[in-house]
Every structure is written in C-alpha cells, then in structure tokens.
Design a protein around this motif. Sequence first.
Motif, PDB file in Angstrom:
ATOM      1  N   MET A  78       0.944  -0.791   0.007  1.00 36.51           N
ATOM      2  CA  MET A  78       0.399  -0.407   0.082  1.00 36.51           C
ATOM      3  C   MET A  78       1.293   1.258  -0.110  1.00 36.51           C
ATOM      4  O   MET A  78       1.246   1.425   0.902  1.00 36.51           O
ATOM      5  N   GLY A  79       0.880   2.402  -0.791  1.00 37.18           N
ATOM      6  CA  GLY A  79       1.291   3.620  -0.947  1.00 37.18           C
ATOM      7  C   GLY A  79       0.399   3.882  -1.390  1.00 37.18           C
ATOM      8  O   GLY A  79      -0.655   4.137  -1.820  1.00 37.18           O
ATOM      9  N   PHE A  80       0.760   5.771  -1.042  1.00 36.02           N
ATOM     10  CA  PHE A  80       0.379   6.946  -0.897  1.00 36.02           C
ATOM     11  C   PHE A  80       0.872   8.338  -1.079  1.00 36.02           C
ATOM     12  O   PHE A  80       2.454   7.998  -0.376  1.00 36.02           O
ATOM     13  N   GLN A  81       0.959   9.099  -1.585  1.00 32.20           N
ATOM     14  CA  GLN A  81       1.321   9.956  -2.361  1.00 32.20           C
ATOM     15  C   GLN A  81       0.588  11.598  -1.902  1.00 32.20           C
ATOM     16  O   GLN A  81      -0.676  11.633  -2.453  1.00 32.20           O
ATOM     17  N   LEU A  82       0.653  12.420  -0.815  1.00 37.18           N
ATOM     18  CA  LEU A  82       0.134  13.786  -0.648  1.00 37.18           C
ATOM     19  C   LEU A  82       0.774  14.329  -1.333  1.00 37.18           C
ATOM     20  O   LEU A  82       1.303  14.093  -1.416  1.00 37.18           O
ATOM     21  N   ARG A  83       0.163  15.013  -2.648  1.00 35.44           N
ATOM     22  CA  ARG A  83       0.676  16.037  -3.067  1.00 35.44           C
ATOM     23  C   ARG A  83       0.397  17.192  -2.865  1.00 35.44           C
ATOM     24  O   ARG A  83      -0.438  17.914  -2.044  1.00 35.44           O
TER      25      ARG A  83
ATOM     26  N   SER B 242       2.318  21.913  -2.423  1.00 33.64           N
ATOM     27  CA  SER B 242       3.434  22.204  -3.580  1.00 33.64           C
ATOM     28  C   SER B 242       4.374  22.609  -3.999  1.00 33.64           C
ATOM     29  O   SER B 242       5.800  22.611  -4.475  1.00 33.64           O
ATOM     30  N   GLY B 243       5.537  21.238  -2.621  1.00 35.50           N
ATOM     31  CA  GLY B 243       6.271  20.934  -1.939  1.00 35.50           C
ATOM     32  C   GLY B 243       7.150  19.381  -3.088  1.00 35.50           C
ATOM     33  O   GLY B 243       6.486  19.825  -3.984  1.00 35.50           O
ATOM     34  N   ALA B 244       7.762  18.841  -1.792  1.00 33.03           N
ATOM     35  CA  ALA B 244       8.011  17.834  -2.235  1.00 33.03           C
ATOM     36  C   ALA B 244       6.619  16.343  -2.720  1.00 33.03           C
ATOM     37  O   ALA B 244       7.052  15.863  -2.936  1.00 33.03           O
ATOM     38  N   GLY B 245       5.587  16.717  -1.848  1.00 29.57           N
ATOM     39  CA  GLY B 245       4.369  16.090  -1.275  1.00 29.57           C
ATOM     40  C   GLY B 245       5.146  15.364   0.125  1.00 29.57           C
ATOM     41  O   GLY B 245       5.871  15.140   0.437  1.00 29.57           O
ATOM     42  N   TYR B 246       4.341  14.433  -0.063  1.00 30.93           N
ATOM     43  CA  TYR B 246       4.482  13.400   1.327  1.00 30.93           C
ATOM     44  C   TYR B 246       3.976  12.197   0.819  1.00 30.93           C
ATOM     45  O   TYR B 246       3.260  11.896   0.374  1.00 30.93           O
ATOM     46  N   THR B 247       5.260  11.039   1.240  1.00 30.96           N
ATOM     47  CA  THR B 247       4.640  10.083   0.894  1.00 30.96           C
ATOM     48  C   THR B 247       4.703   9.024   1.826  1.00 30.96           C
ATOM     49  O   THR B 247       5.214   9.059   3.181  1.00 30.96           O
ATOM     50  N   SER B 248       3.844   8.089   1.628  1.00 29.92           N
ATOM     51  CA  SER B 248       3.909   6.690   2.879  1.00 29.92           C
ATOM     52  C   SER B 248       4.054   5.612   2.520  1.00 29.92           C
ATOM     53  O   SER B 248       3.112   5.130   1.105  1.00 29.92           O
ATOM     54  N   ALA B 249       4.451   4.168   2.883  1.00 34.82           N
ATOM     55  CA  ALA B 249       3.505   2.889   2.480  1.00 34.82           C
ATOM     56  C   ALA B 249       3.314   1.904   3.432  1.00 34.82           C
ATOM     57  O   ALA B 249       4.893   1.617   4.277  1.00 34.82           O
ATOM     58  N   THR B 250       3.644   1.218   2.790  1.00 34.80           N
ATOM     59  CA  THR B 250       3.457  -0.399   3.814  1.00 34.80           C
ATOM     60  C   THR B 250       3.432  -1.675   2.854  1.00 34.80           C
ATOM     61  O   THR B 250       2.815  -1.940   1.992  1.00 34.80           O
ATOM     62  N   TRP B 251       4.868  -2.362   3.303  1.00 33.71           N
ATOM     63  CA  TRP B 251       5.376  -2.662   2.497  1.00 33.71           C
ATOM     64  C   TRP B 251       4.177  -4.573   3.482  1.00 33.71           C
ATOM     65  O   TRP B 251       4.761  -4.673   4.007  1.00 33.71           O
ATOM     66  N   ILE B 252       3.790  -5.787   2.677  1.00 33.22           N
ATOM     67  CA  ILE B 252       3.297  -6.473   3.633  1.00 33.22           C
ATOM     68  C   ILE B 252       3.893  -7.926   3.212  1.00 33.22           C
ATOM     69  O   ILE B 252       4.117  -8.225   1.520  1.00 33.22           O
ATOM     70  N   GLY B 253       4.617  -8.862   2.987  1.00 32.48           N
ATOM     71  CA  GLY B 253       4.689 -10.159   2.859  1.00 32.48           C
ATOM     72  C   GLY B 253       4.293 -11.484   2.653  1.00 32.48           C
ATOM     73  O   GLY B 253       3.241 -10.570   2.867  1.00 32.48           O
ATOM     74  N   PRO B 254       4.787 -11.895   1.753  1.00 29.36           N
ATOM     75  CA  PRO B 254       3.681 -13.202   1.740  1.00 29.36           C
ATOM     76  C   PRO B 254       3.038 -13.657   2.687  1.00 29.36           C
ATOM     77  O   PRO B 254       2.076 -13.944   2.480  1.00 29.36           O
TER      78      PRO B 254
END
Lengths: 218, 350, 786
Positions: free
Chosen positions: B249-254, B256-268
């Motif tokens: 799961m990953g998102f980027q909040l846009r 005026s600048g570089a934005g804000y990202t966050s992610a969750t890696w879910i193994g098998p």
Amino acid sequence: MLLDVQNVTKTYPVADSTRPVLDGACLTLGAGETLALTGESGSGKSTLLHLVSALDGFDSGEILLDGMAMSPLSDVQKAALRRGPVALVFQQLNLIPSLTVLQNLAFHARLGGREDPRQIAGLVDRLGLAGLENRYPEQLSGGQQQRVAIGRAIALRPRLLLADEPTGNLDETTSDAVLDLMLDLVRGAGTALFLVTHSPRIAARMDRHLVLKNGRIT
Amino acid sequence: MNARVWIGFWMLLQTTPLAAQGFAGLGADADGFAIPHPGAVLEFPADHGAHPDYRIEWWYLTATLKGDDGDPYGVQWTLFRSALRPDDGTGWQTPQLWMGHAAVTTRDQHHVAERLARGGIGQAGVTASPFAAWIDDWEMKAHPDTGISELTLSARGETFRYELALSAKGPLVLHGDQGYSVKSADGQASYYYSQPAYDVSGTLFLPDGPVEVTGQGWLDREWSTQPLSPDQTGWDWFSLSFDSGARMMGFQLRDSGAGYTSATWIGPDGQSQSFSDGALDVRPLKTERVSGRDIPMRWRVSLPDQGLDVEVAALNLNSWMDTSFPYWEGPVTISGSHSGQGYLEMTGYD
Amino acid sequence: MQLATLVLGLALATGLWSAVQAINTQARENYAEAAERLGINRFATLSSPSGPIAVDTYVRIRRAGWQVSPVLEGRIGLAGRSFTLLGVDVLTYPMEIAPQADEADVSPADVLTAPGRLFAHPDTIRNTEQAALPVPLVTSDRVPRGIVMTDIGTAERLLDRPGQISRMLVLASQPRDLPPLSDIVPTLKLTAPRAGDDLSRLTDSFHLNLTAFGLLSFAVGLFIVHGTAGLAFEQRRGMVRTLRALGVPLGLVMRLLMVELGILALVAGGLGLVLGYVVAAALLPDVAATLRGLYGAPVSGSLRLQPEWFASGIGMSLAGALAAGTHALWQVRRLPILTAPGQHSSGLASETAFRRQAQAGVAMMLFGLSCPWLLGGLVSGFVLLAGLMLGAALMLPLALSRVLSLIENRAQGALAEWFWADLRSQLPGLSLALMALLLALATNIGVGTMVSSFRLTFGGWLDQRLASELYITARSNEEGRRIESWLSDGQADAVLPIRHAETWIVNQPARIYGIVDHATYRDNWPLIASLPSVWDRVADGTGILINEQLARRGDLWPGDSVTPAAGWTMTIAGVYSDYGNPDGQAIVSLPLLLSRFDGVPARQFGVRISPDRAPMLKDALLRNFDLPASAIANQAEIKDRSIAVFEKTFVVTGALNVLTLGVASFAILTSLLTLWTMRLPQLAPLWALGLTRRKLARLELLRSVVLAGVTGLLALPLGLALAWVLLAVINVESFGWRLPMHLFPLDWLRLWLLALCAGAIAAALPARRLNRMPPSALLKVFADER
Ligand SMILES: Nc1ncnc2c1ncn2[C@@H]1O[C@H](COP(=O)(O)OP(=O)(O)OP(=O)(O)O)[C@@H](O)[C@H]1O
Ligand SMILES: [Mg+2]
C-alpha cells in the motif's frame, strides 16, 4: 342717429406691433341709410364691423347704438344685441351646416323671438331659393349660400345690417344680383346698411362712401 | 445546486485539501470531534464498526478479478460516513450522513453508481458484530462470528449489479504506527488498517450478460477528523498485489513542494513493514485527457528498500467516478521489477 | 392633439391587453414551474390509500433497492398565515430546493439537524415576517411560490407527525433487476406521472375569461385608435393632395404614411407595455389569491417580464394601428386630387354609412348566434359574445341617429331644433367613441349582473349545503372511528360521515360520496332536479345523485342511468348544484359505497348539534382527542372562507370593468378634442348670431351627456343579453354550472349615472376651453385668410 362711432381705438395684442388697428375712428349712420367702407387690406374694416356688432370689445372711445353705449354691456346683453337690432353677414361660413335652408333662414329671427312665417315664405321667393328649402348648406352653391345668409339677416328685421364683403368670393354677375337684392330688401324694411367692400363699383351704389386709413375714417 | 451535489461537496470539503482552503480554521480546531492519537490500540471487532465521534470514515473495498471469459475486471464498493456533528442521534435529524460508491470496470466500460442516506432511520449504517455495512440494498456483510474474514458483497446500479463472496487469506494489516497513519509533515493523521488478502469469487451482471469472476480483494478501513494539511492538493493512492504474493500500500499526498509519501510492504506471509515519508517514490510518466482533466495514467513506483521499481498502468483510462465529488479509481496492471495487479485512486486533478 | 390621442389610445389598448397577457403568462409559467418543482408530472408516486406511510416502510423499499424519495406534506400556520409545508429528504429529493451555492449562507448541518431551515420563494414569505417563524428561513427562488419546503426531519417535527410520510416519489433512474414494488409493499398504490399539469387544466376557464376581457379592452382601445387615425389622415388630405399635385407618386405617400403610423404604433406599444405592466402588477396579487384560493394553484404575486408578453403587446399595438390605418389609407387612396375637402356636416352622407354599418352589425350578430349550434363549446360561447357585442356596437350609430331624429322632430324652438340636428350631425365623428362606451357599459352591466347573481345564488347555496354545525377531520381512520363513537354516544344530535372514493364517471375523474339517510339532507340539500321520493331512492340504494357539472357535461338528467364504476350502473335520482368545484361528483348511500370500494377513509364527519352548543362541543373534542385546532371547522368559518374566495375571484373582473369604462370615457374625450378644430367653425356662427359663449359651452356639455345617456339606455338590453350569455352559456361551458339570473335595477341606475358623468367629464375640458375663448379667437374663424 342710429350708429355713432366715437373716437374708437382698438389694438390687438400682437408681439411685434403695438400700433392700433383703429386709432380714433369716428363714424355716424342714420336709420335706413346705406354706407360703404373701403380701405386697404388689413386696414381694420372687419375689425370695425366686429366692434359695431358687439362681437369684440375696444380699448377706448365709444360706440352708441340708438344712443345706447356699448362698452358697459355684459356678454349676455351683447348677445341680445346680436339677436335683435344688429345683424352681421360674413363673407363666408355664415350658415349652420346641420340645418336646412328653411331652418337657416328662420333661425336668427326665431332666436331673437321675431319669427314671421309669412315674411320668410316671401323671402324664399325673393331670394330665388324656391325648391331648395329642404336642402342643407353643403348642397348649395356659394351664391345660393350667401343669399340664404342675407335672407337670414333680413328675416331678423334688424335696425342695422352689417355686411363684411358679402360678395367677396362671388363672380361679378352673381355679386351684382346679390347686392341688388340686399339693397332692395333693406330699403323695403327701412334697415340701415353698413357694408365693407373692396369694390369701388359696389361702394358707388351706397348713399355714402367712407375710407378707412391708418386707423381713421375719412 | 442539487442537494446531492451539495452534500457531496460538503463531504469533499472534509476529505480533500479543499477543506484547507475553504475552512482554514478546521485544521486548528476539531469542532468537538475526536482526533487520532499515536499509541492507541485498535480493538476488533469493535473497530470494524463506525466511529461517530470522528468526522469521516470509510469502508473501502477494491477487487481485481478475472472473468470466466478470460477478461480482467475491477470492482469497487465504498461506504463513506461523514458526520455533521460528533454525535449519533436517531431519526431523520441524525448528523451522520452516509454515501455509497459502487463501480465495475472492464477494459472498455466503467459502470458507476452512488447512494446517499441518513444513518438515523436505518437506511444506511455499519454494525461491528456481526459485521454489516449497508446503504439501501448495497451490503457488505460478514458471516456471524468471523469478524470480517468471510464477507458477502453486493451492489446495484442502473446498468450493473454484482454479488461476490470474500474470504480473507491473511491477517489484518495495521498501517503506520500500529494503525496510526501520519498524512503530513504537520502531523495530520488517521487510523488506518486493511485486510489486503481476500480471495474473491462471484458474479458480475453487466449489460452484455452475467460473468463469473474470481480474484483478489483489498479492504481499507480508515477514520479520522482532519487527515490533510492545508497546502495538500490531492493524493495518489496505490494498493498493489504482486505475483510473488507480496503486497504494497502506498500513497503520495501532493502539495506545492515535494509531497508526502507513505508505504506499507506486506510480505507473502502477511507480515508488514511501514515506510515513512520519502521511502516511496511515485512519479507520473504519461498523462491522458480524461473527463476534461489531465490525469496521469502511467506511473513509475519505486520502493528501493524492497527492491521495487515498477510501472503501473491503468486498465481502462476512463475509470472516472462521476459522482458528487468526482475522482479516478480503477484497476491497474504492474510491470517491471515485480508484476501483478492493483488499484489506483487519484484525487485533486482539476 | 391627434398625435397624443393616437398614441394614448393605442397605449391604453395595448396596456389593457398586455396587462391581461402578463397575468396569464405569469400564472401559466408558475403552474409549469410548480408542477416541475414538485415533480408531479415527472415522477410516479407511491401512496397509501389508508393514510400516512411509516418511515420503516420507506426504509424497507430502499433496502429492496428501489430509489424512492419520501415527502411529508401538511398545512402549517406561519407568520399568521397558512401554508402547505412540504418536507422532503434533501439527500434523495430529485429537485433542487436550496438557492445557488454562492448565495447559500446555509450548511448541510443547518438544514439536516435541529432546528433546521425552511425554504420558501421570496414572494411567499417576506423578510419582515421572518422574525415570527419557529425555524429560520432561507429564501430560494427554486421553491414554488405559495409553498414552504424543508427537510423531512424538520417537517415531521413542525407538523407533529413523527415517523410519517405522505407519499414517495419514484425516481426516474432505478437500478436493474429490482423485484416488483407490489411484492415489497403490496398495500401501497403506485400512481403514474400525470400527463399535462392539472393546474392549467383547472384554471383554463379562468384564464380564458381574462383573455376575453383583455380582448374586449383591446377592442375598445381600437375604436379610439381607428377614430383618431381616421381623423389624422383626414387632416392630412390637404397635404396629400398638394404632394400629389406636385407629382409625388401615391404609393410613396401611402408608404410614408404607413411608416409614420408604424413608428407611432411602436411608441404607443412601448408606452402600453409600461402601462400594462403597472396594471398587471397591481392586479396580480388578487389574481394570485384567487387562483390559490379556488384551485390551490401557486401563482406568484409579483411579475416577471417575459419576451412572449412583450412581443404580444407590441404585436397587438402594430396590428391595431394597421387595422385602423388601412381603412383611413383606403380613403386617402380614393381621394381625388382636385375636389375641395367636403364639410359633411349635415349628417346626410353619414346616414347611408350608418345603414351599411348596421347591416354588418346584424350579420355579425346572426353569425354569433348561429355559432353555438354550429360549433359548440366554450369558444363558440365567446364567439357568440363577440358577435353580439360587436354587432350591437355597429348598430349603435343608426340607432342613435334614429332616436335623435325622433326627438328632433318634436323639438320646439330654434335652439332646440339646432341642438338635436347638430347632435345628429356630430354622430359620425363621435360614433366610435360611443361604441366604445356602449361596449364598456354593456360589459359592466353584463358582468355585474353575473357577479351579483352568482353571489346571491352562492350565498343561498352555501346555507343549504353547509347544514352541519361542525366539520371534523381526524388524523387517521382509527381516530375517526373513536371520535365517531364518542359523538354518537349522546354528545351530538347526529353524526354524518363524509366518506368518499375517487372514481371516473362519464370519462372524467369524479368523487363519489356515501351518505347516511338523514333529515339534514332531505331538508337542505340543493337539488336542481329530481325524481319523486328521491331521498328514499338514495337510501335504499337504487338511486344516485350527481352534481350539475357532471349532469351538464354528460347530458344526464334524473331518470337516466350512469356508470359510477366499472360494471356498476345506477339510475340518477337527482341533480344538485355544486358551485366552486370544477370536477364531477356523485352521492350514493354509504353502505352501497362501502360495498363497492375498499379502504374508503373514515376521517371526516359533519356534526349536527344546536348551534349554541357547537363551540362547547368543539372544545370538548379538541381536548378529548388532542386534535389540532385545524381539525374542526365550524359552519360559519367555512362559509366566510368560501365567500372570501369567491369575492377575490371577481375583484379582477371588477377592476378590469372600471378600467374599460375609463378607457371608454377617455375615448369620448379624445374624440371631442380631435373634433375641436372642426367644431369651432360650427359654433362660431351661432355665437355671432347672438348666443353667449357660456350658453354654447353649456350646450356642448349637454350634448356629450345626452349622447352618453342615450348610449347608456341602449347598453342596457345589450348588457342583459351579455349577462344571459355569461350565465347560461359561458358558465356552463367553463365551470359546468348554470346560474339563475337576478336583476339589479339600482346597479343599472348607478351605472347610467356613471355614464352621464363620464360624458360630462369628457366634455368638460372642451366646454371650459370654449367658455374661456377670447372673441378675437372666435372671430378668426371668419377671417378671410383662412
Ligand atoms: N384676432 C386678431 N388678432 C390679432 N390681430 C388681428 C386680429 N384680427 C385682425 N388682426 C389684425 O388687425 C389688422 C386689421 O385686420 P382686419 O381684418 O380688420 O383688416 P381688413 O381691413 O378687414 O382687411 P381685409 O380687407 O383683408 O379683410 C390686420 O393687420 C390684422 O392682421
Ligand atoms: Mg376684412
């Protein structure tokens, strides 16, 4: 003296000129007398006739009719004068269009309360209007109309008959005939005639001939 | 303005950065609503249910499916809750408003329907145990005593209808810090957990006839009061399922600048790892004109920490949700270091 | 002067016409808008024959997938007035009620949670009244006028009807594969969207009446224009002749004259529109009140300018000027270059013209009279009216001329003779104005007679029809039954259930009532025609009563048979009068009704009790059953309310009446003024012959008064004929009932005096001018240089 015009002045309120139309005009006329008044166009002839027939008022002087002064008379009294001792024949537009020839003839006399059917019947003949009695003015010629107008004035049996160019727009023959008739009638009735005209020929047929010039009568 | 648009507009205000522009005061003061705190422990099954003291909340299910005809399909079922005031109340005058969005996407069709309802009269709502979420006849319902692992799902629009059964093949995944998911450098946050591993089967009823489908489903649960900071203009949200069995799961909040990202890696195996701002990198490769807007239809998504470097492409460009507040939501295919399928949601492209 | 008259006449005509048009288009637009906003003609509705629907039922339908939107409707008192409150679910209602977003100072929380918001059109509730409201108001031009809308949550609280729904709109877009509604809620009734809106059907006759009035006003105005245009051209004859003598082609002259007339018509039309706007704006509140009261039609009390209205006004003005001008131009065309202008002052030429006009008039009357046999229907009624009126108007000059020559022949004295002869000779110039006066007076008499007859009949009818002392409406059948049993338990002399079902009779929607056998009906019910022992026939179930509307439309009379519902035929035992109701109605015995229809509501009763005990019983009922005050009405209240509604109906008619009379007297004035320049040469000789100006002025005044008086006398028979047509033809066609004609000679006298006044007022100005005229001005008439 039937008519005595004394030093009458009359000014129309016109913007550019205050020069009086009549400026001390004097004139006398006896009963049964006939009089012609001539003068240049615009000299005030019609104006004088209107004053004498009590249709309009004047500024100063006096007009006496049978010794009675006119200036103090009220509207009603002036109107009575026009239905009685004085009658006026205009050059045109004399008749009442909604009445027949006969009704027109009798109208003035009836208004003045002196109708005489026999006299009117006689007038119809004298004026050569027989057969036209029930026509309306619009159905008559100019000469016929003028004859009705004269007859209507005569029928009133006034003391003084005023006529303002009664034959002005008639041809010479007709005009002579109308004039003959008029003179005939006034002489028969003892009526005085005061006639305004341009024609020296007509003026010459009156007892007296006066000229109006610069507001005065000579 | 139509009442629906008007209400939709209101909901939009609360879920997108427009809120920041129109209601600047909102960020500072929560109007009596509760605010997420780090360290809170989510409790189930209670937290499957509604949280009326938070301003907004959603039950968001997407599924990438394959039909018996061999074609790929995508399905969306979403129930939004939006509170006018932080209390519950019954009858017409409850402050709890509900909105449902349902969609089916094929290669060349995109069917959308929307529902609006009030909570207090029973027309829409969510119960935690046994779990059920519904609006009108649309329903996401659990078998008794299964939490949310065994669900039936249905929705119906003018042109489509679907009946699906979902069965969870892994544990719930808590995003961020044990479910506390930060959304901006200013500290805006939500509670956010998912069930990313449903096996899905069922029937899609489409204008051309019914299609039997099977595939993968992903349920997102999120509630908050002010998830965005004032200068954020929109987001791009990815839920990707790789053929390797891993998910992300990953998102980027846009902004005026570089934005804000966050992610969750879910193994098998279902074990998850959260990545904070900057670890995930997403950048648009190609935009297309969709519904009069320029929207990225091809993305490059990389999470170097997990060796991920993929291109994500829309299955159907026209997966436009023409609802009270419009956005793009549709199935995607993945290629590059990993392959697989997923869902992409993009908001704030005007 | 002619110019002013021409423009004014045309402006007046256009003004009245466009006032009526403005009112009509405004009302029509409002109906369409209301029907649209209320979704009446777009959505099917789901309702319960047995009363309100529970919210749970709504949820059940929703959860089955059907997209329906609930509506709770009721009456509510706000700011001292009573309104229809429409509570809708703003989340699902298919129409917009909130104002534009940028004007909306209102959030969803304001609307959806307590205290809520009311939405109303700015015309419905004024800002100044807002302080008195229990719930804040948002004005929105998206809400139909006369209705207050709100969220259903607020409505159920204000109406004190928690959990209730009046009906549901079935939205246009529905999901696929739904189970049939009848499986989900078998007890609810689905009604298809109604084709065409009921309001315009109901109010058609009312608007037709207004239109007829507008046309009449325009006709009156045209008389003025025709007259003045003719005169204007008459006076141009000299110029035309000179131009033609100078070699200007006739065609060019005509075209120039037409262009000039066209420009005048545009100017006048513009003025008329302004005038019409003012008149319409002044009348609209009353019209709106009438329509609301009579038909429940929501009509705005304020006016909006509409292009069609604008076009129709200017168009009528141009057409009017053209019609008036062509005739005059025709005469110019035939004008020879050389003859002198004829002074047709003797009235000779006009006599033949009058005779031709009168012949045309007779022809028109005959055509009008033959129309009902040839065509039938409301339109033919109006054609009959038009034929009668115009025909009579055309015959007027001849009639006047004959009357005047009769008097003339008996006149004594020179003056009297002249007066009458002159009067007759003046007719051609005045006849148009007099025709206008004739029409205005006749309309006044006709409409006045109709209104008064109506009022008298209606009052008597109300007394008969509203025989019960109290009328009760319960909130539910169950409550109705409780009240009934309580009342029957010695509280009242008699309880008369008022129960009805909707059906179709003779291809029309009709309401069928069931009654119990009681002396109240036998003694009071207003029967027009009946078989012997009519009430026994009704009581034993062999006879049915129908209302007059139904009888006349279906050409049914006692003894005939009728089919009140499929497969059910009955003998008509009687016909009763039923004013103020546009639809058909029938009465049978209650057991018969109940055996034929299911689910007949039992919520309404009439209660017989001695009048002095009625207020106490009302109080007791209100207390014991916790009824809202609106649930019980006493006889006097209903009567007052009904009569008030009918009074309003005729306010408009009355106002237009006065206006046409005004226009007519203005027509006389303008005719006199335009004739003035021609009049002076006719009067000056009389003055020279010894009549004072004062006397002449008085004769002028008398002339106008006499003409108005004679015209007034001639208008009387015409007015009565008009009244008869209105009562016996138009009313039957447009409302379905025929009214007995009552005569009101005092009203005629009043009107006649009014006509004399109109004549005197019209002549006052010219007479004054004559009286003040200096002799020199009169003498100018004789001046040679004329
Ligand atoms: N009502 C009036 N107002 C002003 N001025 C007038 C009026 N009547 C006549 N006049 C003027 O008075 C003067 C005399 O006019 P009047 O008609 O008496 O002349 P007249 O001698 O009769 O002329 P004609 O021979 O042309 O008939 C003229 O200059 C005329 O313009
Ligand atoms: Mg002269």
